[in-house]
Motif scaffolding. Structure first.
Motif, short mmCIF file in Angstrom:
data_model
loop_
_atom_site.label_atom_id
_atom_site.label_comp_id
_atom_site.label_asym_id
_atom_site.label_seq_id
_atom_site.Cartn_x
_atom_site.Cartn_y
_atom_site.Cartn_z
N SER A 36 41.00 89.95 52.77
CA SER A 36 41.85 90.95 52.33
C SER A 36 41.46 92.42 52.93
N SER A 37 40.40 92.17 53.63
CA SER A 37 39.91 93.73 54.34
C SER A 37 40.48 94.21 55.47
N THR A 38 40.34 95.31 55.75
CA THR A 38 41.05 95.94 56.91
C THR A 38 40.21 95.82 58.31
N ASP A 39 38.93 95.39 58.19
CA ASP A 39 37.96 95.03 59.35
C ASP A 39 37.24 93.73 59.08
N LYS A 40 37.88 92.91 59.34
CA LYS A 40 37.09 91.44 59.03
C LYS A 40 36.08 91.11 59.66
N ALA A 41 35.94 91.44 61.04
CA ALA A 41 34.51 91.26 61.57
C ALA A 41 33.34 92.18 61.00
N LEU A 42 33.77 93.30 60.81
CA LEU A 42 32.60 94.17 60.03
C LEU A 42 32.36 93.91 58.80
N ASP A 43 33.18 93.18 57.87
CA ASP A 43 33.03 93.00 56.63
C ASP A 43 32.10 91.58 56.42
N THR A 44 32.65 90.81 57.48
CA THR A 44 31.83 89.46 57.49
C THR A 44 30.16 89.88 57.90
N ALA A 88 35.46 85.30 62.00
CA ALA A 88 36.26 86.73 62.02
C ALA A 88 37.43 86.43 63.12
N GLY A 89 37.36 85.84 64.17
CA GLY A 89 38.37 85.58 65.09
C GLY A 89 39.63 84.75 64.42
N ALA A 90 39.14 83.53 63.74
CA ALA A 90 40.35 82.91 62.94
C ALA A 90 41.08 83.99 61.86
N TYR A 91 40.39 84.54 61.19
CA TYR A 91 41.00 85.37 60.26
C TYR A 91 41.66 86.65 60.78
N LYS A 92 41.17 86.90 61.99
CA LYS A 92 41.95 88.08 62.91
C LYS A 92 43.35 87.74 63.27
N HIS A 93 43.43 86.48 63.72
CA HIS A 93 44.59 86.01 64.34
C HIS A 93 45.51 85.18 63.53
N GLY A 94 44.93 84.68 62.51
CA GLY A 94 45.93 83.61 61.54
C GLY A 94 45.73 84.04 60.08
N ASP A 95 46.76 83.53 59.26
CA ASP A 95 46.66 83.73 57.85
C ASP A 95 45.38 83.05 57.24
N LEU A 96 44.97 83.26 56.00
CA LEU A 96 43.96 82.81 55.16
C LEU A 96 44.43 81.16 54.86
N GLN A 212 32.28 103.99 68.30
CA GLN A 212 33.05 104.62 66.89
C GLN A 212 31.81 104.53 65.87
N TRP A 213 30.61 104.80 66.34
CA TRP A 213 29.73 104.74 64.87
C TRP A 213 30.01 105.60 63.63
N PRO A 214 30.65 106.92 63.93
CA PRO A 214 31.01 107.68 62.58
C PRO A 214 32.07 106.96 61.81
N ALA A 215 33.03 106.32 62.35
CA ALA A 215 34.03 105.47 61.55
C ALA A 215 33.58 104.45 61.08
N THR A 216 32.77 103.48 61.75
CA THR A 216 32.12 102.41 61.47
C THR A 216 30.96 102.58 60.02
N ARG A 217 30.16 103.62 60.41
CA ARG A 217 29.38 104.10 59.24
C ARG A 217 30.03 104.54 58.04
N ALA A 218 31.13 105.21 57.82
CA ALA A 218 31.85 105.66 56.95
C ALA A 218 32.49 104.54 56.10
N TYR A 219 32.90 103.45 57.06
CA TYR A 219 33.56 102.02 56.52
C TYR A 219 32.47 101.17 55.61
N MET A 220 31.30 101.00 56.47
CA MET A 220 30.19 100.57 55.71
C MET A 220 29.73 101.24 54.50
N ALA A 221 29.77 102.68 54.39
CA ALA A 221 29.37 103.26 53.12
C ALA A 221 30.40 103.06 52.08
N ALA A 222 31.66 102.82 52.33
CA ALA A 222 32.69 102.88 51.25
C ALA A 222 32.75 101.31 50.75
N ARG A 223 32.52 100.66 51.69
CA ARG A 223 32.54 99.26 51.63
C ARG A 223 31.31 98.20 50.85
#
Length: 297
Positions: A36-44, A88-96, A212-223
Motif C-alpha cells: 500500500s506504500s508509495t515507495d515499496k523498496a524504502l518501506d521494505t 520490492a521488485g515483485a511489488y513494484k511490477h506486480g499486484d499483491l 535524493q537524500w532530503p526527500a528520502t529523509r522526509a519520507y522516513m520521518a513521516a513513515r
C-alpha cells in the motif's frame, strides 16, 4: 521429529496450529503495508532496518544465541538481502494479489522437496497431502483473479521476481529451521537475526537514493511510526514460526505459515472492499481442507 504432525504426541498441538495461523495473519499485515506504500523498496528497508533497533533490548533481556547458531544466522542474513530485493521488485511490477500468492505458495513446496535431503526430515503421506493441498489452495486463491490482468511485460517481470523470491524464502526457511534447533531458543535466534538482517538492505536502498537524500529523509520521518508496526508484525510472525519449527517438521510449518495469503484476501475484502467471489471462496476451501488434513493426521 520428521514424522510429527499437529496431533498425537505433540503437547498443545491445537495451540501450535493457532499460533502458526496467527503468525500468518501478522505476515499478511506487514506485506499489505508494503504494497500500500508509495515507495515499496524504502518501506521494505525501513521496516526491517527498524528491527535492528528493536532487537538489542530483546537480546539484553533474552541473552545471545548459542555460538553454534551464529553460522546459520549469518547465512540467513545473506539470503534475506536477496529476499528483500526480490520482494520490492515483485511489488513494484506486480499486484499483491499476483505476486504474494505465487512466492508464498511455491516456497513451502520447495521446502518439502528439499527438507529430506538437506536436513534429514521426511513427511508422511498424509502430511504431504496436507502440504500440497495448502500450496494448491494458496495459488488458486491468489492467481485466479489476476492471471490475465495488467500489462503482459510487467506481469512477466513480476512473475520472475516472485519465483526467484520463492527460492529465497525456501532457502532461509531451511537455514533458520536448522539454526533455531541448534540454538534451542527461538526468541534469542530471531532477535539476533533481526539485529543483522535489516541494515544491509536499508543501507543499499539509502545508497541508491543518496542524490535524493532530503526527500528520502522526509519520507522516513513521516513513515517510521507505521513502519515500526510492520517491524513488530514481522518479528512476531517469524518468531512464532521459528518456535513452531522446534516442535514440528519445517515443511509443515512453512505450509501453514503461507495461509497468510488467505488472510491477505480477507483483509483486502474487509478493509479495501475487494470482491471475494467464488474463485477466492474455492481457494479458501482448499486451504482449509489442507489445514484439516494436517490437524487430523
Amino acid at each position: 521429529m520428521g514424522g510429527a504432525a499437529l496431533s498425537g504426541g505433540t503437547p498443545g498441538s491445537g495451540w501450535l496450529l493457532l499460533a502458526v495461523l496467527g503468525a500468518a495473519l501478522l505476515h499478511a499485515s506487514w506485506n499489505a503495508l508494503i504494497k500500500s506504500s508509495t515507495d515499496k523498496a524504502l518501506d521494505t528497508g525501513l521496516i526491517h532496518g527498524l528491527g535492528s533497533l528493536v532487537a538489542p533490548p530483546l537480546l539484553l533481556w533474552l541473552g545471545l544465541p548459542d555460538a553454534a547458531a551464529w553460522p546459520y544466522i549469518l547465512a540467513s542474513t545473506a539470503i534475506h538481502i536477496g529476499y528483500y530485493t526480490a520482494l520490492a521488485g515483485a511489488y513494484k511490477h506486480g499486484d499483491l494479489g499476483l505476486t504474494y500468492p505465487l512466492m508464498r505458495g511455491c516456497a513451502p513446496l520447495l521446502v518439502a522437496l528439499c527438507s529430506h535431503a538437506l536436513i534429514g526430515e521426511g513427511l508422511s503421506l498424509s502430511s504431504w497431502i496436507g502440504v500440497l493441498t495448502i500450496c494448491a489452495g494458496v495459488l488458486a486463491l491468489g492467481l485466479s483473479r489476476h492471471a490475465h490482468e495488467g500489462d503482459p511485460a510487467r506481469r512477466r517481470k513480476a512473475l520472475r521476481f516472485a519465483l526467484l523470491n520463492a527460492v529465497f524464502i525456501a532457502g532461509y526457511t531451511l537455514v533458520d529451521g536448522m539454526g533455531v534447533r541448534v540454538s534451542g531458543d527461538a526468541g534469542r535466534y530471531v532477535a539476533a537475526l533481526f539485529l543483522l538482517d535489516g541494515l544491509p538492505y536499508l543501507s543499499l536502498v539509502l545508497w541508491q537514493r543518496h542524490a535524493q537524500w532530503p526527500a528520502t529523509r522526509a519520507y522516513m520521518a513521516a513513515r517510521w511510526p507505521v513502519a515500526l508496526g510492520g517491524t513488530f508484525a514481522s518479528l512476531g510472525s517469524y518468531g512464532i514460526a521459528l518456535w513452531a519449527m522446534t516442535l514440528l517438521p519445517v515443511a509443515m510449518v512453512a505450509a501453514l505459515r503461507e495461509t497468510s495469503v488467505l488472510f491477505a484476501a480477507l483483509l483486502g475484502t474487509l478493509l479495501l472492499r475487494e470482491p471475494f467471489g467464488w474463485q477466492r471462496a474455492g481457494g479458501t476451501a482448499v486451504i482449509v481442507a489442507g489445514i484439516i488434513v494436517l490437524r487430523l493426521h
